[in-house]
Motif scaffolding. Sequence first.
Motif, PDB file in Angstrom:
ATOM      1  N   ALA A  23       0.829  -1.212   0.000  1.00  0.00           N
ATOM      2  CA  ALA A  23       0.000   0.000   0.000  1.00  0.00           C
ATOM      3  C   ALA A  23       0.859   1.256   0.000  1.00  0.00           C
ATOM      4  O   ALA A  23       0.615   2.198  -0.769  1.00  0.00           O
ATOM      5  CB  ALA A  23      -0.927  -0.001   1.213  1.00  0.00           C
ATOM      6  N   PRO A  57      -1.703  -7.733  -2.817  1.00  0.00           N
ATOM      7  CA  PRO A  57      -3.077  -7.225  -2.711  1.00  0.00           C
ATOM      8  C   PRO A  57      -3.601  -6.761  -4.071  1.00  0.00           C
ATOM      9  O   PRO A  57      -2.873  -6.165  -4.852  1.00  0.00           O
ATOM     10  CB  PRO A  57      -2.934  -6.042  -1.741  1.00  0.00           C
ATOM     11  CG  PRO A  57      -1.736  -6.375  -0.932  1.00  0.00           C
ATOM     12  CD  PRO A  57      -0.799  -7.083  -1.864  1.00  0.00           C
ATOM     13  N   ARG A  58      -4.848  -7.041  -4.305  1.00  0.00           N
ATOM     14  CA  ARG A  58      -5.407  -6.767  -5.613  1.00  0.00           C
ATOM     15  C   ARG A  58      -5.810  -5.308  -5.796  1.00  0.00           C
ATOM     16  O   ARG A  58      -5.776  -4.493  -4.898  1.00  0.00           O
ATOM     17  CB  ARG A  58      -6.606  -7.687  -5.856  1.00  0.00           C
ATOM     18  CG  ARG A  58      -6.242  -9.160  -5.921  1.00  0.00           C
ATOM     19  CD  ARG A  58      -5.068  -9.381  -6.850  1.00  0.00           C
ATOM     20  NE  ARG A  58      -4.817 -10.790  -7.101  1.00  0.00           N
ATOM     21  CZ  ARG A  58      -3.608 -11.293  -7.285  1.00  0.00           C
ATOM     22  NH1 ARG A  58      -2.563 -10.530  -7.198  1.00  0.00           N
ATOM     23  NH2 ARG A  58      -3.454 -12.566  -7.567  1.00  0.00           N
ATOM     24  N   TYR A  61      -8.397  -3.193  -3.562  1.00  0.00           N
ATOM     25  CA  TYR A  61      -7.838  -2.913  -2.233  1.00  0.00           C
ATOM     26  C   TYR A  61      -6.864  -1.742  -2.304  1.00  0.00           C
ATOM     27  O   TYR A  61      -6.934  -0.813  -1.476  1.00  0.00           O
ATOM     28  CB  TYR A  61      -7.128  -4.158  -1.698  1.00  0.00           C
ATOM     29  CG  TYR A  61      -6.265  -3.897  -0.488  1.00  0.00           C
ATOM     30  CD1 TYR A  61      -6.827  -3.730   0.767  1.00  0.00           C
ATOM     31  CD2 TYR A  61      -4.880  -3.818  -0.604  1.00  0.00           C
ATOM     32  CE1 TYR A  61      -6.038  -3.476   1.880  1.00  0.00           C
ATOM     33  CE2 TYR A  61      -4.081  -3.567   0.490  1.00  0.00           C
ATOM     34  CZ  TYR A  61      -4.664  -3.403   1.738  1.00  0.00           C
ATOM     35  OH  TYR A  61      -3.875  -3.152   2.822  1.00  0.00           O
ATOM     36  N   LYS A  64      -8.565   1.632  -2.869  1.00  0.00           N
ATOM     37  CA  LYS A  64      -9.150   2.184  -1.646  1.00  0.00           C
ATOM     38  C   LYS A  64      -8.077   2.783  -0.737  1.00  0.00           C
ATOM     39  O   LYS A  64      -8.314   3.791  -0.072  1.00  0.00           O
ATOM     40  CB  LYS A  64      -9.936   1.099  -0.909  1.00  0.00           C
ATOM     41  CG  LYS A  64     -11.228   0.697  -1.620  1.00  0.00           C
ATOM     42  CD  LYS A  64     -12.118  -0.166  -0.746  1.00  0.00           C
ATOM     43  CE  LYS A  64     -11.548  -1.550  -0.556  1.00  0.00           C
ATOM     44  NZ  LYS A  64     -12.475  -2.424   0.201  1.00  0.00           N
ATOM     45  N   GLU A  65      -6.911   2.167  -0.719  1.00  0.00           N
ATOM     46  CA  GLU A  65      -5.811   2.709   0.074  1.00  0.00           C
ATOM     47  C   GLU A  65      -5.403   4.094  -0.421  1.00  0.00           C
ATOM     48  O   GLU A  65      -4.957   4.946   0.339  1.00  0.00           O
ATOM     49  CB  GLU A  65      -4.608   1.762   0.025  1.00  0.00           C
ATOM     50  CG  GLU A  65      -4.776   0.495   0.824  1.00  0.00           C
ATOM     51  CD  GLU A  65      -4.785   0.764   2.320  1.00  0.00           C
ATOM     52  OE1 GLU A  65      -3.935   1.526   2.801  1.00  0.00           O
ATOM     53  OE2 GLU A  65      -5.682   0.227   3.005  1.00  0.00           O
ATOM     54  N   THR A  69     -12.072   6.059  -5.188  1.00  0.00           N
ATOM     55  CA  THR A  69     -13.339   5.319  -5.180  1.00  0.00           C
ATOM     56  C   THR A  69     -14.318   5.963  -6.153  1.00  0.00           C
ATOM     57  O   THR A  69     -14.149   7.121  -6.555  1.00  0.00           O
ATOM     58  CB  THR A  69     -13.968   5.324  -3.773  1.00  0.00           C
ATOM     59  OG1 THR A  69     -14.190   6.682  -3.372  1.00  0.00           O
ATOM     60  CG2 THR A  69     -13.049   4.650  -2.766  1.00  0.00           C
TER      61      THR A  69
END
Length: 379
Positions: A23, A57-58, A61, A64-65, A69
């Motif tokens: 992230a 992580p896809r 995910y 959103k980090e 959105t």
Amino acid sequence: MRDVYVIGAGMIPNGRYAPGSAAEMTKQAARAALDDAGIEFSHLDAYISASGHPLTPRGVYLAKELGVTGLAVIHVEHASATGLAAMHTAWMGVRSGQYEAVLVVGIDCPEREQSVLEVIEGEGNLPAPALFAMWANRRMHDRGTTVEHLAKVAAKNWNYARSNPFAARRSKDVVTPEKVLASRMVAPPLTSMMCTPWGEGAAAAVVCSPEFADRIGYSRPRVAMRASHLESETYGPGHVFQGSIVGPPAMSEAAARAVVEKSGIAPADVDVVQVHDAFAIEELFYYELLGFCDEGDAEALLDKGAFGPGSRERFGLPEFSTHGGLIAGGHPGGPTGLAQVHETVRQLRDNNRRIGMCHMLGAGSVALAQMYERVDGRS
């Protein structure tokens, strides 16, 4: 269909990162690309995540980090070719009019300690070093290629990486072919300095329409993504589909030929080329397969100093792997193709080159080729 521009590129150094840090790595690369383009997340209408490692992580995910959105989020995975496949997806979206501004982010950092090579072998594939050692031995048998030719390719790329702050391997001193040959043997005839170090990393690019670039008042030289082509392997004598890491060499030849036809840009006009040089033998093949010299001429041209610094001026041939390639620049997986795009943008926009080409293979097998051109002024 309309033009497609790359107006921003950013990345973090390739290397070794702690498991679970994807992230933060994504944030840094994304921010660098947006800052380079002079835009914010609010300008975007699509986000494409490129991750080749199965434990990363896809896309949703990571989006959103980033606080991204309410817009299109797409995850792309194509092994080593993931980054260029993500750029291909963005190119299609913008070119068709579906999207105006797309952020493409390549990221690979495992959630637990597991190397890319372990993942490849765990899926029942032949270890990549062994496969490409077979390529090398076959060419040495058929063409008279020597270990010195392989060492010259690797040394060139190591020396390019010396001036790349994002490269995984940066030598303090000039690297000679002799030093490459003296390094640890991995799979004869390939030594450790002829092979990619794998690793982790993150890289990003902003892809947009001409209208978007005009609307935000983008005033720097623009890099147009003239064409992109994705090719899969086809059956040939002696070829086995199952468990293949890469398809036959003809796959890259077909991808390059297609992108030349789509873009209308001849190989003779290309200034810089980034290729899938995870092993030195690959780049030697690609001089010929991508259309830059006739079959059987690569070794002699390499001996004369072609494909390295000054190649365009001295031989009318492009410089290859100018950021150090995968051999010295590093090969994180998802970000690798985007690191090529980052280097191409730098060369075209900041180093006064006009035409750049990118090429990658993906296990399974696929090949991608893309053509980029510097365009001055507004659309």
